[in-house]
Motif scaffolding. Structure first.
Motif, short mmCIF file in Angstrom:
data_model
loop_
_atom_site.label_atom_id
_atom_site.label_comp_id
_atom_site.label_asym_id
_atom_site.label_seq_id
_atom_site.Cartn_x
_atom_site.Cartn_y
_atom_site.Cartn_z
N LYS A 79 0.77 -0.99 -0.11
CA LYS A 79 -0.04 -0.07 -0.14
C LYS A 79 0.91 1.30 0.11
CE LYS A 79 -3.94 -2.18 0.06
NZ LYS A 79 -4.68 -2.15 -0.85
N TYR A 80 2.10 1.03 -0.52
CA TYR A 80 3.17 2.27 -0.60
C TYR A 80 3.17 2.83 0.99
CZ TYR A 80 3.47 2.32 -5.63
OH TYR A 80 3.86 2.15 -7.16
N ASN A 81 3.18 2.01 1.78
CA ASN A 81 3.21 2.61 3.21
C ASN A 81 2.31 3.59 3.75
OD1 ASN A 81 5.43 0.65 3.71
ND2 ASN A 81 7.11 1.96 2.79
N MET A 128 -0.97 2.08 11.81
CA MET A 128 0.45 2.60 11.77
C MET A 128 0.59 3.73 12.52
SD MET A 128 2.67 3.42 8.36
CE MET A 128 2.93 1.89 7.60
N TRP A 129 -0.55 4.79 12.40
CA TRP A 129 -0.11 5.99 13.13
C TRP A 129 -0.05 5.56 14.59
CZ3 TRP A 129 -0.22 11.12 11.57
CH2 TRP A 129 -0.97 11.27 10.37
N PHE A 130 -0.73 4.94 15.24
CA PHE A 130 -0.63 4.46 16.86
C PHE A 130 0.81 3.57 16.85
CE2 PHE A 130 -4.71 6.23 16.27
CZ PHE A 130 -4.56 7.25 17.32
N THR A 189 6.84 6.77 1.87
CA THR A 189 5.24 6.73 2.07
C THR A 189 4.26 7.53 1.08
OG1 THR A 189 3.60 6.99 3.49
CG2 THR A 189 5.46 8.59 3.92
N ALA A 190 3.11 7.08 0.72
CA ALA A 190 2.05 7.78 0.15
C ALA A 190 1.23 8.72 0.97
CB ALA A 190 1.12 6.76 -0.78
N GLY A 191 1.62 8.71 2.25
CA GLY A 191 1.00 9.67 3.08
C GLY A 191 -0.36 8.99 4.14
N ILE A 192 -1.11 9.79 4.24
CA ILE A 192 -2.33 8.97 5.25
C ILE A 192 -3.08 8.09 4.10
CG2 ILE A 192 -4.04 10.97 4.68
CD1 ILE A 192 -4.97 10.58 7.72
N ASP A 193 -3.41 7.25 4.81
CA ASP A 193 -4.17 5.98 4.15
C ASP A 193 -5.53 6.66 3.87
OD1 ASP A 193 -5.89 3.91 3.61
OD2 ASP A 193 -4.23 2.77 4.07
#
Ligand SMILES: CC/C=C\C=C\CC(=O)SCCNC(=O)CCNC(=O)[C@H](O)C(C)(C)COP(=O)(O)OP(=O)(O)OC[C@H]1O[C@@H](n2cnc3c(N)ncnc32)[C@H](O)[C@@H]1OP(=O)(O)O
Length: 301
Positions: free
Chosen positions: A51-53, A59-61, A89-93
């Protein structure tokens, strides 16, 4: 019997402050992978490569938990942060953004909706501020894409590096947001240009590695990801060989001084060092500086 109990308790305490030992004994991270490439050097990888990180809620937590744990892990003295797979990373999911929207869908009143959102925004802020609050220096190693929340994340690190394929994008305005987890506060202070920071944040344009270097977002650009990771681990190793009292005090003072006047910063470090100069590390480091013996063994901290 008592001696045995004390030994067992001491072993339990030692292992409870060692993140790596606890990971190998089962309390693993699902979205991060953690290794110890050199003594006292930890390597934390964002680990959702398919998921492109993208940074989903777990992951946030986990980022928060990981950096809080490493902050007090006496076996950790410096931390390298990178991304597994094709991109950093592609940012926030996007699913985490959707989840935020669903948090307010059950409420009719603006004050209740606002309260729910405030709690989420603050908790996400805390997740990334954990890098800055971590007592140990964090060295971010960025390859390929670093989008949106990725820029918030690396802005909270101590040092940033990238490979020549890196692309940085403060993408929040493109998804209808004013960035709210650190970029707007930290980026201008990192690159020392309000003008460039505002241009990047208002336009969401992509910034390539050369420009990231020239504006001071990163300290060095490497030819490839592998070369970067090898070299950044070496920098982390150099830091890990220094007195942990000195390195942790330096981080604390530099973070404090960024947000205060010179005089307040001087006062802060004077208060700090009136205690820390009494540490055994000062005597050890100073006597080694005067002798041929450069291999100092500092006690864990
Ligand atoms: C309180 C709020 C706090 C923080 C807010 C932060 C704001 C932001 O982070 S804004 C930025 C949000 N991110 C994006 O807008 C990027 C979205 N992704 C893309 O545009 C593209 O994926 C790409 C990065 C340009 C890459 O394109 P491409 O090379 O064609 O790969 P894809 O096939 O699109 O992606 C591969 C794989 O990753 C998944 N993925 C990528 N990005 C995200 C994401 N942000 N969220 C969730 N998933 C993502 C994508 O779906 C693919 O997975 P599949 O399972 O193969 O579908």
């Amino acid at each position: 019997m008592l001696a045995q109990s004390i030994k067992t308790a001491a072993a339990a305490t030692a292992s409870s402050t060692n993140l790596f030992l606890r990971m190998s004994s089962g309390s693993a991270y699902k979205t991060l992978s953690i290794s110890v490439p050199k003594e006292f050097v930890y390597h934390v990888k964002l680990n959702r490569p398919d998921k492109y990180n993208a940074i989903n809620k777990p992951m946030w937590f986990e980022i928060k938990r990981c950096f809080e744990e490493l902050s007090d892990d006496e076996n950790c003295r410096s931390i390298v942060l990178s991304g597994e797979g094709k991109v950093f990373t592609a940012g926030i999911d996007i699913s985490a953004l959707m989840e935020m929207a669903s948090l307010i869908s059950g409420e009719n009143d603006v004050a209740r909706k606002a309260k729910n959102l405030l709690n989420v925004i603050r908790s996400f802020q805390d997740c990334l501020s954990a890098l800055e609050l971590c007592k140990k220096p964090v060295l971010a190693a960025v390859h390929s894409l670093c989008i949106g929340a990725g820029v918030d994340l690396i802005s909270a690190a101590d040092i940033r590096y990238c490979s020549k394929d890196a692309v940085f994008q403060v993408k929040e305005v493109d998804v209808g947001l004013a960035a709210d987890v650190g970029t707007l506060q930290r980026l201008p202070k990192i690159i020392h240009s309000e003008s460039l920071a505002r241009e990047l944040c208002y336009t969401a344009r992509k910034m390539l590695a050369d420009e990231a270097l020239s504006c001071g977002l990163v300290s060095r650009v490497f030819g490839s990801k592998d070369e970067m990771i090898d070299d950044v681990i070496k920098v982390a190793e150099t830091i890990a060989k220094k007195s942990p009292v000195a390195v942790q005090g330096t981080k604390r003072s530099m973070v404090f001084s960024r947000d205060h006047s010179v005089q307040e910063g001087l006062e802060h470090i004077a208060m700090w060092n009136q205690i820390m100069l009494q540490s055994e590390d000062l005597v050890k480091a100073a006597s080694s500086a005067m002798s041929e013996d450069k291999d100092i063994v500092f006690s864990k901290l």
